[in-house]
Design an enzyme around this catalytic site. Structure first.
Site, PDB file in Angstrom:
ATOM      1  N   HIS A  64       4.734   6.175  11.266  1.00  0.00           N
ATOM      2  CA  HIS A  64       5.953   5.358  11.296  1.00  0.00           C
ATOM      3  C   HIS A  64       7.205   6.210  11.525  1.00  0.00           C
ATOM      4  O   HIS A  64       8.245   5.666  11.926  1.00  0.00           O
ATOM      5  CB  HIS A  64       6.110   4.605   9.980  1.00  0.00           C
ATOM      6  N   GLU A 119       4.677  -2.380  13.109  1.00  0.00           N
ATOM      7  CA  GLU A 119       3.442  -2.423  12.327  1.00  0.00           C
ATOM      8  C   GLU A 119       2.199  -2.521  13.204  1.00  0.00           C
ATOM      9  O   GLU A 119       1.215  -1.827  12.970  1.00  0.00           O
ATOM     10  CB  GLU A 119       3.493  -3.574  11.329  1.00  0.00           C
ATOM     11  N   GLY A 154       0.820  -1.202   0.000  1.00  0.00           N
ATOM     12  CA  GLY A 154       0.000   0.000   0.000  1.00  0.00           C
ATOM     13  C   GLY A 154       0.851   1.247   0.000  1.00  0.00           C
ATOM     14  O   GLY A 154       0.590   2.203  -0.725  1.00  0.00           O
ATOM     15  N   ALA A 155       1.903   1.232   0.815  1.00  0.00           N
ATOM     16  CA  ALA A 155       2.792   2.381   0.916  1.00  0.00           C
ATOM     17  C   ALA A 155       4.006   1.968   1.728  1.00  0.00           C
ATOM     18  O   ALA A 155       4.043   0.900   2.339  1.00  0.00           O
ATOM     19  CB  ALA A 155       2.081   3.573   1.575  1.00  0.00           C
ATOM     20  N   MET A 156       5.022   2.845   1.760  1.00  0.00           N
ATOM     21  CA  MET A 156       6.268   2.548   2.465  1.00  0.00           C
ATOM     22  C   MET A 156       6.777   3.799   3.158  1.00  0.00           C
ATOM     23  O   MET A 156       6.825   4.869   2.568  1.00  0.00           O
ATOM     24  CB  MET A 156       7.314   2.021   1.469  1.00  0.00           C
ATOM     25  N   GLU A 157       7.177   3.627   4.430  1.00  0.00           N
ATOM     26  CA  GLU A 157       7.476   4.754   5.316  1.00  0.00           C
ATOM     27  C   GLU A 157       8.911   5.245   5.255  1.00  0.00           C
ATOM     28  O   GLU A 157       9.415   5.800   6.230  1.00  0.00           O
ATOM     29  CB  GLU A 157       7.148   4.363   6.763  1.00  0.00           C
ATOM     30  N   ASN A 158       9.604   5.083   4.126  1.00  0.00           N
ATOM     31  CA  ASN A 158      10.985   5.544   4.023  1.00  0.00           C
ATOM     32  C   ASN A 158      11.160   6.910   4.688  1.00  0.00           C
ATOM     33  O   ASN A 158      10.335   7.802   4.516  1.00  0.00           O
ATOM     34  CB  ASN A 158      11.404   5.663   2.560  1.00  0.00           C
ATOM     35  N   HIS A 192      -0.908   6.364   8.656  1.00  0.00           N
ATOM     36  CA  HIS A 192      -0.099   5.216   9.060  1.00  0.00           C
ATOM     37  C   HIS A 192       1.370   5.436   8.711  1.00  0.00           C
ATOM     38  O   HIS A 192       2.255   5.264   9.564  1.00  0.00           O
ATOM     39  CB  HIS A 192      -0.626   3.963   8.368  1.00  0.00           C
ATOM     40  N   GLU A 193       1.641   5.800   7.470  1.00  0.00           N
ATOM     41  CA  GLU A 193       3.041   5.942   7.058  1.00  0.00           C
ATOM     42  C   GLU A 193       3.714   7.121   7.753  1.00  0.00           C
ATOM     43  O   GLU A 193       4.889   7.041   8.116  1.00  0.00           O
ATOM     44  CB  GLU A 193       3.133   6.085   5.539  1.00  0.00           C
TER      45      GLU A 193
END
Length: 908
Positions: free
Chosen positions: A302, A321, A262-266, A298-299
Site C-alpha cells: 500500500h 484495495e 486485519g491491519a492498516m497501511e498508515n 499487503h500493507e
C-alpha cells in the site's frame, strides 16, 4: 457515542472537489486516557469563492479556535460538524479539541488498548481525533508532536521520520515526527505506550539504508521474527517485480490486540491486529504464518498503491484495495513458487495452490455477496455508511479485475501500465478510470468496455456449447454471457446490463490427454496451447482449425487459471471430468474438475436426503479421489486442496433453495464414506507426509502437514478406536500448533472419547496467549452437532455457555469473531437449526455489539444477507430476526443499512 442520525445516501455522481486545500497540518497531542487534548494548526487556501469551511467531527469537545493567531467565533456546531464562515483566501487555523480515548469502544479514531494509545483513521476515524476535512482527496504534509507521561508511555510513534525528542518537566516527555509526503487524513497514525521492538537495517536497491522496526508488547517480542522477515521479503519483491522502493528512512509495524480490521497501511507506521504479526511454532499454525506474510506484504505494498497514489473518494476504494490484494496474491504465489523451485519443482503447483485458495474465497464469500441484497459493483455508485463497503467485492473481486488486466496485457504489458500509472499520478488522489487509462495507454489497447467490471454488479454466467467437425478437424466454441440485475440494480429505472469484456482462457486436450496447438480461423499457424479469448459480446463463437481429424472431439479445458470471475455453465460428463482431473496441464483446472465431480455427487446426495432415499456413494468418485491421493507426482499441498470437499456454504449457493441440514448430512455421509473406502490410502498418506527435524513454516513442509492432517481428519471419521488413539497421540506429541490443533479439531468434531479432556488441556496450556485462546473458542463455535427438528447436541448451547467463560468478552473484536462469527457464519448446519435458536442468538449479539462497536456489529449482521434463499421455515425465522434488529431505535448507521437492505430485498 453511536451515530443514530437519519441515514443519508452518498452518491458518486455528486462528487465535487473540496472548497479548501489544506497544505500542512501540525498536531500536538497531550495524551491522557480520559481527556487527550489535541491542538491542530492548519495552513489552508480557499479554492471556491465565499464557500464556508465545514470540518467533520465526532465525539469531540471544542476548547477553542484561533485564526492567524487571533480568537475566532464565526462558527457553528451541527451534529458534530464544525462550520466556519468568513475565512480569508488563505491563513492559519488553530483548533483545540479534547476526546476521551478510554471510552472509545468503537476502536475508530484514538483509543486505548491494554493501557496503550492507538489510532485507526480509515475510513472516517480522523474526525474522532480533531475537526478536519476528513476525505481522501485532501492531502497535506504533517508534523506531529506527542507529549505523555514517560513512565506510562515510554514509546511515542507517528508517521514519517523522528526529528526530535526531549524530556519535559513533571516526568513527561515529547517526540516530534515529520512525514515528508502529503497524505490524506485516513493514513494518519500515532502509537504511545509500553512497547518493545526488534529492528533491522537494510539497504535498498538504490543503496539507501532503511530502519525497519516491529513494535509489540514486551511479552510478545519472541513472536516477531516472521513478521520482520516477511517485511524484508515484501520490500525486496516490490523492488524486483515493480521497481518500487521504500521511500521513508524508517518503516514501522505495531501490533495491537484490539483492532477492527486485519491491519492498516498508515504511512510508515502500519498498525496491525496481533493476529497478523505474532507467531512462533508453539502458538501459530502454518496458515497463521502464511497469513502474516501475506498481510505484511499487503500493507507494505500500500505504500505505493494507496499511499503515494490514493483514492479521490471512497467510491474508488478498490483502486487501492483491489490492486493491492492482487499484488499480495502475486507476492505470496512467487514466495511459494520459489520454495517449490528450490525443492526441484517448477513452481506451477505452488502457484496453483495459491490460485485455488483465492478462488475458494471468491466463490464461498464473494459470489454470494454478488447475488445478495448488498450486491454492488467493484466501484459502488452510492452508500449510506462507507465502513460497510470494505467488502469481498471491493477487495477480492477487485483483485480479479486487476488480474484480468494482466491476463489481457501480459505481465510485461501490466508492468508498463503500472509504470505509467505512477508516472502520471504520484502524489495524487485519483480514480479507477485513471488506472484503466494508464493500462490502456501504455499498451495501445481500447479498454472502454472493460470498464463495465467497475460499474456493473453481479457474477456473469458463461454458458458453453461446442461443435466438432470430425471431417475438417474444426472445433467451434460458442459462449453466451448473462448477468441479471442484483442488489441496488433491481430498483426501478436502472439501466439494462451490458456485456462484460471477459478474458476467457482455453486449452484443448487430445485423446492422449496432451494439449493441442491452437489455431483460430483466419490465423496463419497455431500459436500456443492456451489462448485467452476476448469474449465481449452477449454471445460469440470462436472456431479452432487444423486439429487432428477423427470421431473423438477434443476436450475443452475452460477458463484456465480462472481467468475471469465468472460462473461457467458447461455440460461435462463425469467421464470427461475424470479425464480432465487426470490429464489437464492446467493445475487449477485439474482441481476444478475434481470439485465439479464432488459438487455434482454431493448435490445428488442432498436430493436423496430430502427425498428420504437411501444414500449411496458414487464408486467413480471414490476412484477419482484415490487416484489423486496416491499420485505422488502431485505436490502434497495440491493434493490437500484437491481432496478437500466443497464447503457447505458453497453447496447452498448451488441450490435454488438452500437446505443446510440436508447439505450437512450429505456432506458428512460422503466424508465418512471416503474415509472408510480409502482408509488404507489415507493412512499411507498420513505416514508418508510426516516432517522431520525442527518445525519450519516453509511451503514444502506446510504442504506435507496439510495433506497429513487432512488424512488424519478423514481417518478419525471412520470412528475406529485406533484412529481416535492416533489423533490423541498426535495431539500430545506435537511440537507445533499446526499438528496439535489439527488433532484437537479431529477429536472435537467427531465427538471422540477424550475430547473434553483435550479441550481442557489445550486451554490450560495456552490460556495466557489470547490468539491461541481465540482458536479454542473458534473451534467450539464451528464444531458439529445434530441437525433436524429434534436436534440433540446443539452447538448453540455450547456457544451460549462459552459466552459466560471468564476469557470471553464482546469488547475485543478478535474474541467476538472467534466465537460468535465462527458460529453464525462458519457453522451453517448448526446456525440454521429449524428451532430458530441460531437466529435469536444472532439478533441478541448484533444489538449487543452495536452498542459497543458498530463496525463489528455490521459485519455480523451480514450473516443473514441471503435469508431469502433458504427453505420457508428458515426464511421466516431469519426475517423475524432481521425485523427484531430493525425495530431497535438505537441502531447505528452501520447496522441499519445492512438490515434495511436485507429486508427491502423481499419486496424488490
Amino acid at each position: 457515542m453511536l451515530r443514530t442520525d437519519t441515514a443519508v445516501t452518498v452518491y458518486r455522481k455528486d462528487y465535487t472537489p473540496p472548497a479548501f486545500a489544506i497544505e500542512s497540518v501540525e498536531l500536538a497531542f497531550d495524551l491522557d486516557p480520559r481527556r487527550t487534548v489535541v491542538t491542530s494548526t492548519m495552513r489552508f487556501t480557499r479554492r471556491q469563492a465565499d464557500a464556508p469551511l465545514t470540518l467533520a467531527g465526532e465525539a469531540l469537545e471544542l476548547v477553542g479556535i484561533r485564526l492567524d493567531g487571533q480568537p475566532f467565533d464565526a462558527y457553528r456546531l451541527d451534529d458534530g460538524d464544525l462550520t466556519l464562515t468568513g475565512l480569508p483566501a488563505s491563513g492559519t487555523l488553530e483548533i483545540v479539541s479534547a476526546c476521551n480515548p478510554a471510552a472509545n469502544t468503537t476502536l475508530s479514531g484514538l483509543y486505548v488498548s491494554n493501557g496503550n494509545f492507538f489510532t485507526q483513521c480509515e475510513a472516517e476515524g480522523f474526525r474522532r481525533i480533531t475537526w478536519f476535512l476528513d476525505r481522501p482527496d485532501v492531502m497535506a504534509v504533517y508534523r506531529v508532536t506527542l507529549r505523555a507521561d514517560k513512565t506510562a508511555y515510554p514509546v511515542l510513534l507517528s508517521n514519517g521520520n523522528l526529528v526530535a525528542e526531549r524530556d519535559l518537566d513533571g516526568g513527561r516527555h515529547e517526540a516530534v515526527w515529520e512525514d515528508p509526503f502529503p497524505k490524506p487524513s485516513y493514513l494518519f497514525a500515532i502509537v504511545a505506550g509500553k512497547l518493545q521492538c526488534i529492528e533491522e537495517r537494510i539497504t535498498t536497491g538504490s543503496g539507501k539504508e532503511k530502519l525497519l522496526q516491529v513494535w509489540v508488547e514486551p511479552q510478545d517480542l519472541d513472536k516477531t521474527r516472521h513478521a520482520m522477515d516477511s517485511l524484508i521479503h515484501a520490500i525486496r519483491w516490490d523492488e524486483q517485480r515493480f521497481g518500487l522502493e521504500l521511500d521513508l528512512d524508517r518503516f514501522m509495524i505495531v501490533a495491537v490486540g484490539d483492532f477492527n480490521m486485519g491491519a492498516m497501511e498508515n504511512k510508515g507506521l502500519n498498525i496491525f491486529n496481533t493476529k497478523y504479526v505474532l507467531a512462533n511454532a508453539a502458538t501459530a499454525t502454518d496458515a497463521d504464518f502464511f497469513n502474516i506474510e501475506s498481510v505484511v506484504g499487503h500493507e507494505y505494498f500500500h505504500n505505493w498503491t494507496g499511499n503515494r497514489v490514493t483514492c479521490r473518494d471512497w467510491f474508488q476504494l478498490s483502486l487501492k484495495e483491489g490492486l493491492t490484494v492482487f499484488r499480495d496474491q502475486e507476492f505470496s504465489a512467487d514466495m511459494m513458487a520459489a520454495a517449490e523451485i528450490d525443492d526441484a519443482g517448477d513452481g506451477s503447483s505452488a502457484r496453483a495452490v495459491k490460485r485455488i485458495e483465492d478462488v475458494r474465497v471468491l466463490r464461498q464469500v464473494q459470489f454470494p455477496e454478488d447475488a445478495g441484497p448488498m450486491a454492488h459493483p467493484v466501484r459502488p455508485d452510492s452508500y449510506e455508511e462507507i465502513n460497510n463497503f470494505y467488502t469481498v467485492t471491493v477487495y477480492e473481486k477487485g483483485a480479479e479485475v486487476v488480474r484480468m488486466y494482466q491476463t489481457l496485457l501480459g505481465r510485461d504489458g501490466f508492468r508498463k501500465g503500472m509504470d505509467l500509472y505512477f508516472q502520471r499520478h504520484d502524489g495524487q488522489a485519483v480514480t479507477c478510470d485513471d488506472f484503466r487509462a494508464a493500462m490502456a495507454d501504455a499498451n495501445g489497447r481500447d479498454l472502454t468496455q472493460f470498464g463495465r467490471w467497475y460499474s456493473q454488479a453481479g457474477t456473469p454466467v458463461v454458458t458453453v456449447h461446442t461443435e466438432w467437425d470430425a471431417t475438417s478437424g474444426t472445433f467451434t466454441l460458442k459462449l453466451a454471457q448473462q448477468c441479471p440485475k442484483v442488489g441496488i440494480e433491481t430498483r426501478p429505472g436502472t439501466p439494462d446490463k451490458q456485456p462484460f469484456h471477459i478474458p476467457f482462457a482455453i486449452g484443448l486436450l487430445g485423446a492422449d490427454g496432451k494439449d493441442l496447438p491452437l489455431q483460430l480461423d483466419g490465423e496463419a499457424m497455431p500459436s500456443g496451447t492456451t489462448r485467452v479469448l476476448d469474449f465481449t459480446e452477449a454471445s460469440q463463437s470462436f472456431r479452432f482449425v487444423g486439429l487432428p481429424k477423427g470421431p473423438r472431439a477434443p476436450l475443452p479445458s475452460l477458463l484456465r487459471d480462472f481467468s475471469a470471475p465468472v460462473i461457467v455453465d458447461a455440460d461435462y460428463s463425469d467421464e470427461e471430468l475424470t479425464f480432465l482431473l487426470a490429464h489437464d496441464s492446467d493445475p487449477f483446472n485439474r482441481w476444478e474438475a475434481g470439485q465439479r465431480l464432488a459438487t455434482r455427487a454431493l448435490l445428488k446426495l442432498v436430493g436423496d436426503v430430502q427425498a428420504g432415499r437411501e444414500l449411496e456413494l458414487d464408486r467413480g468418485l471414490i476412484g477419482a479421489f484415490r487416484s489423486v491421493l496416491t499420485d505422488t507426482s502431485l505436490s502434497p499441498a495440491f493434493r490437500e486442496q484437491a481432496l478437500m470437499l466443497p464447503a457447505e456454504g458453497y453447496l447452498a449457493e448451488r441450490m435454488s433453495v438452500a437446505d443446510p441440514a440436508a447439505i450437512h448430512r450429505a456432506r458428512q455421509f460422503m466424508r465418512a464414506g471416503l474415509a472408510r473406502a480409502l482408509q488404507t490410502d489415507w493412512l499411507a498418506a498420513y505416514e508418508e507426509n510426516a516432517t522431520t527435524g525442527p518445525y519450519t513454516p516453509d511451503p514444502i513442509s506446510a504442504g506435507k502437514r496439510a495433506l497429513r492432517n487432512l488424512a488424519l481428519g478423514y481417518l478419525v471419521e471412520t470412528q475406529a478406536e485406533a484412529m481416535y488413539a492416533l489423533a490423541g497421540q498426535q495431539y500430545q506429541q506435537a511440537d507445533n500448533m499446526t499438528d496439535r490443533f489439527a488433532a484437537l479439531a479431529a477429536l472435537v468434531n467427531n465427538f471422540a472419547p477424550g475430547r473434553e479432556a483435550a479441550l481442557a488441556d489445550f486451554y490450560q496450556r495456552f490460556e495466557q496467549d489470547p490468539l491461541v485462546v481465540d482458536k479454542w473458542f473458534s473451534l467450539q463455535g464451528m464444531q458439529r452437532g445434530d441437525v433436524g427438528p429434534h436436534a440433540g447436541k446443539r452447538t448453540i448451547d455450547t456457544v451460549r455457555a462459552l459466552m459466560q467463560h471468564p476469557a470471553f468478552t464482546l469488547r475485543n473484536p478478535n474474541r467476538a469473531r472467534a466465537l460468535i462469527f465462527s458460529f453464525c457464519s462458519g457453522n451453517p448446519a448448526q446456525f440454521h437449526l429449524e428451532d430458530g435458536s441460531g437466529y435469536a442468538f444472532w439478533a441478541e449479539q448484533v444489538l449487543a455489539l452495536d452498542a459497543i462497536n458498530p463496525q463489528v456489529a455490521a459485519r455480523l449482521a451480514r450473516a443473514l444477507d441471503r435469508w431469502q434463499k433458504y427453505t420457508p421455515p428458515l426464511r421466516e425465522g431469519m426475517r423475524a430476526a432481521l425485523e427484531r434488529v430493525a425495530a431497535s431505535d438505537k441502531l447505528s448507521r452501520d447496522v441499519r443499512e445492512i438490515v434495511g437492505k436485507a429486508l427491502s430485498a423481499a419486496s424488490a
